[in-house]
Design a protein around this motif. Structure first.
Motif, mmCIF file in Angstrom:
data_model
loop_
_atom_site.group_PDB
_atom_site.id
_atom_site.type_symbol
_atom_site.label_atom_id
_atom_site.label_comp_id
_atom_site.label_asym_id
_atom_site.label_seq_id
_atom_site.Cartn_x
_atom_site.Cartn_y
_atom_site.Cartn_z
ATOM 1 N N TRP A 167 -67.789 19.979 -10.474
ATOM 2 C CA TRP A 167 -67.572 20.727 -11.707
ATOM 3 C C TRP A 167 -66.094 21.039 -11.804
ATOM 4 N N TYR A 168 -65.574 20.940 -13.024
ATOM 5 C CA TYR A 168 -64.133 21.069 -13.210
ATOM 6 C C TYR A 168 -63.856 21.802 -14.521
ATOM 7 N N LEU A 169 -62.629 22.304 -14.651
ATOM 8 C CA LEU A 169 -62.260 23.047 -15.852
ATOM 9 C C LEU A 169 -61.900 22.115 -17.000
ATOM 10 N N SER A 170 -62.380 22.449 -18.188
ATOM 11 C CA SER A 170 -62.013 21.690 -19.382
ATOM 12 C C SER A 170 -60.635 22.110 -19.844
ATOM 13 N N GLY A 171 -60.076 21.342 -20.760
ATOM 14 C CA GLY A 171 -58.754 21.663 -21.287
ATOM 15 C C GLY A 171 -57.713 20.648 -20.874
ATOM 16 N N GLN A 172 -56.845 20.308 -21.813
ATOM 17 C CA GLN A 172 -55.815 19.313 -21.556
ATOM 18 C C GLN A 172 -54.523 19.981 -21.081
ATOM 19 N N ASN A 213 -55.114 18.637 -17.915
ATOM 20 C CA ASN A 213 -55.749 18.411 -16.616
ATOM 21 C C ASN A 213 -57.119 17.759 -16.705
ATOM 22 N N GLU A 214 -57.827 17.997 -17.813
ATOM 23 C CA GLU A 214 -59.131 17.351 -17.953
ATOM 24 C C GLU A 214 -58.969 15.826 -18.009
ATOM 25 N N LYS A 215 -57.966 15.363 -18.713
ATOM 26 C CA LYS A 215 -57.718 13.916 -18.783
ATOM 27 C C LYS A 215 -57.241 13.369 -17.436
ATOM 28 N N ILE A 216 -56.371 14.131 -16.765
ATOM 29 C CA ILE A 216 -55.887 13.688 -15.458
ATOM 30 C C ILE A 216 -57.055 13.540 -14.495
ATOM 31 N N LYS A 217 -57.941 14.529 -14.481
ATOM 32 C CA LYS A 217 -59.097 14.444 -13.594
ATOM 33 C C LYS A 217 -60.036 13.322 -14.025
ATOM 34 N N GLY A 218 -60.257 13.179 -15.333
ATOM 35 C CA GLY A 218 -61.128 12.108 -15.814
ATOM 36 C C GLY A 218 -60.612 10.733 -15.443
ATOM 37 N N ASP A 219 -59.306 10.510 -15.590
ATOM 38 C CA ASP A 219 -58.706 9.223 -15.214
ATOM 39 C C ASP A 219 -58.833 8.990 -13.711
ATOM 40 N N ASN A 220 -58.648 10.051 -12.944
ATOM 41 C CA ASN A 220 -58.740 9.951 -11.484
ATOM 42 C C ASN A 220 -60.157 9.591 -11.043
ATOM 43 N N SER A 241 -59.289 29.425 -25.475
ATOM 44 C CA SER A 241 -58.996 28.761 -26.749
ATOM 45 C C SER A 241 -57.522 28.421 -26.913
ATOM 46 N N ASN A 242 -56.685 28.876 -25.960
ATOM 47 C CA ASN A 242 -55.227 28.694 -26.042
ATOM 48 C C ASN A 242 -54.615 29.388 -27.256
ATOM 49 N N ALA A 243 -55.342 30.349 -27.814
ATOM 50 C CA ALA A 243 -54.838 31.040 -29.005
ATOM 51 C C ALA A 243 -53.597 31.860 -28.688
ATOM 52 N N ASP A 244 -53.518 32.380 -27.454
ATOM 53 C CA ASP A 244 -52.337 33.156 -27.079
ATOM 54 C C ASP A 244 -51.101 32.264 -27.001
ATOM 55 N N GLN A 245 -51.275 31.048 -26.491
ATOM 56 C CA GLN A 245 -50.161 30.098 -26.426
ATOM 57 C C GLN A 245 -49.675 29.728 -27.825
ATOM 58 N N ALA A 246 -50.640 29.521 -28.722
ATOM 59 C CA ALA A 246 -50.286 29.119 -30.086
ATOM 60 C C ALA A 246 -49.437 30.173 -30.786
ATOM 61 N N LEU A 247 -49.631 31.434 -30.439
ATOM 62 C CA LEU A 247 -48.832 32.497 -31.048
ATOM 63 C C LEU A 247 -47.350 32.335 -30.739
ATOM 64 N N ILE A 248 -47.046 31.744 -29.591
ATOM 65 C CA ILE A 248 -45.646 31.526 -29.219
ATOM 66 C C ILE A 248 -45.038 30.385 -30.022
ATOM 67 N N TYR A 249 -45.700 29.222 -30.037
ATOM 68 C CA TYR A 249 -45.065 28.067 -30.681
ATOM 69 C C TYR A 249 -45.247 28.030 -32.198
ATOM 70 N N THR A 250 -46.032 28.965 -32.739
ATOM 71 C CA THR A 250 -46.113 29.087 -34.203
ATOM 72 C C THR A 250 -45.282 30.268 -34.710
ATOM 73 N N TYR A 260 -47.131 25.851 -19.510
ATOM 74 C CA TYR A 260 -46.062 24.955 -19.987
ATOM 75 C C TYR A 260 -46.647 23.606 -20.390
ATOM 76 N N SER A 261 -47.503 23.052 -19.543
ATOM 77 C CA SER A 261 -48.082 21.741 -19.865
ATOM 78 C C SER A 261 -49.011 21.837 -21.062
ATOM 79 N N GLY A 262 -49.701 22.991 -21.217
ATOM 80 C CA GLY A 262 -50.566 23.169 -22.370
ATOM 81 C C GLY A 262 -49.787 23.215 -23.672
ATOM 82 N N ILE A 263 -48.674 23.952 -23.672
ATOM 83 C CA ILE A 263 -47.842 24.014 -24.868
ATOM 84 C C ILE A 263 -47.203 22.662 -25.138
#
Length: 436
Positions: A36-41, A43-50, A257-266, A279-282
């Protein structure tokens, strides 16, 4: 005795879709073994590719992976382990939660395996094994990335008000008033998730009282939460809430939901205290914002008259993979093979390179040249140096403490930020959990 945080002189989360659980140590996904692993990009793609690469190279030793959001996973895995229904490979942050699994004989003792596979043990930074060790025995493989908690800020908004990153708490308080006066939310916070609010306490406790204050709590010292410096730290937290430092409605914002991150870049909020993984999420969600140089970062500032070194850090030294003792011998062998494989395994060169490319700092040994060559070198080297130079690296409290204490902590943090309890009540409530 759990051998972990604070880590003095430490060398260098995650923290989509979710799938169904399974049974008998093989829950979730299609494969002979499971994870079982955490969703979200990303890292989800990195794990899926691995996992895809692993399964193609090992058709007789396949692993199925199922993804869950952070908060949902924390609840799901505790229930599954308690019922003997855990996946083969158990994602963890180490510390007190892992220690509870070990005490209940739910995870495999990997001490002898690591002794026989010294190359695997030596491929990651030595200090990361602290949070994987209980009573001198190793119960998980540290891997992935160093998760340092730091401040992010929107350089455009700082330029708009003529501000510089604060180096003291007084300067931070002054910035709150500056941004409020300009009609800008000073600080983004995903308060509904609670562990994001916890980051503020981790640093206030350290900067005001030094790492010894939490060490006493971790050691189970009676009345440790009522230390005068603890009360000062709790009061400083509520002072920020009362001053309107956090964006209105922060209590309903979630980190998943990454809503807190979005407040920074918006351009909705000027600052945010969060993990280095953000950082990687943003970068993933707002690449142009990052490439334009609009994202800045700085260490948590000093508190005037405080005892803590401004170089001290908090967060998680790594992520940790344990093996369920309820899994079959075949499944356990697949997991160990996956841990050890250098070509397509859990921490192969391809995985390490993918983490770096996404803007994260893997805990692999001897990667300084890789970090320096990255397009995100400035940020990666900031994190790497901050952790290398830290006199103390305190593990995230909700992972360092026992499950009972951790849940009480998050509940009381929620009440502290909603101003429904006083600092003294918080301390009294938490003192009652010591030893549980």
């Amino acid at each position: 005795m759990l051998a972990m945080a604070p880590l003095a002189g430490a060398a260098l989360s995650a923290c989509g879709t979710s799938g169904p659980g399974g049974s008998g140590g093989g829950g979730g996904g299609d494969g002979k073994a499971s994870m079982w692993y955490l969703s979200g990009q990303p890292n989800e793609k990195i794990k899926g590719d691995n996992i895809k690469a692993w399964n193609e190279a090992n058709p007789d030793s396949t692993i199925g992976v199922t993804y869950f959001q952070n908060d949902a996973y924390k609840t799901k895995i505790k229930t599954a382990i308690g019922a003997g229904q855990a996946p083969t490979i158990i994602y963890s942050w180490g510390g007190g939660i892992l220690a509870s699994y070990a005490a209940a004989d739910q995870v495999v003792d990997l001490t002898d395996w690591f002794a026989q596979n010294a190359d695997v043990k030596n491929s990651v930074l030595p200090a990361t094994f602290g949070a994987a060790t209980v009573d001198g025995k190793i119960y998980a493989y540290p891997n992935e990335n160093a998760a340092l908690i730091l401040f992010y800020y929107n350089k455009k908004l700082f330029d708009q008000v003529g501000a510089q990153p604060p180096t003291t708490y007084a300067e931070l308080q002054a910035l709150v008033e500056t941004f409020k006066g300009a009609g800008i939310a000073p600080i983004a916070l995903a308060g509904q998730s609670r562990w994001t609010s916890m980051m503020w306490l981790e640093y206030f406790f350290d900067r005001i009282g030094g790492p010894e204050v939490f060490q006493a709590i971790f050691d189970g010292t009676s009345g440790a939460w009522s230390n005068p410096d603890s009360i000062k730290a709790l009061q400083a937290t509520q002072d920020l809430v009362k001053s309107g430092a956090f964006i209105k409605g922060f209590e309903s914002i979630t980190a998943d939901s990454n809503a807190d991150q979005a407040l920074i870049y918006t351009d909705k909020a000027a600052m945010m205290l969060h993990g280095s993984w953000v950082y990687s999420g943003i970068k993933n969600d707002a690449a142009d914002f990052v490439s334009a140089g609009n994202l800045g970062w700085f260490a948590f500032p000093a508190v005037e008259g405080g005892k803590g070194d401004v170089k001290n850090v908090a967060g998680n030294p790594a992520q940790y993979m344990a093996i369920s003792s309820k899994a079959s011998q075949e499944q356990q062998d697949i997991a160990k093979k996956y841990f050890a494989d250098k070509e397509n395994g859990i921490f192969s060169e391809k995985v390490i390179d993918a983490y770096i490319a996404s803007g994260q700092v893997p805990i692999a040994a001897n990667i300084e040249d890789k970090l320096a060559a990255s397009g995100d070198a400035e940020f990666l080297q900031f994190v790497y140096s901050a952790v290398q130079d830290a006199p103390s690296f305190v593990q995230s409290w909700d992972q360092a403490l026992s499950p009972t204490q951790a849940e009480a902590l998050l509940s009381n943090i929620d009440q502290l930020f909603s101003l429904s309890i006083t600092p003294e009540q918080f301390a009294q409530n938490m003192d009652a959990t010591i030893g549980q």
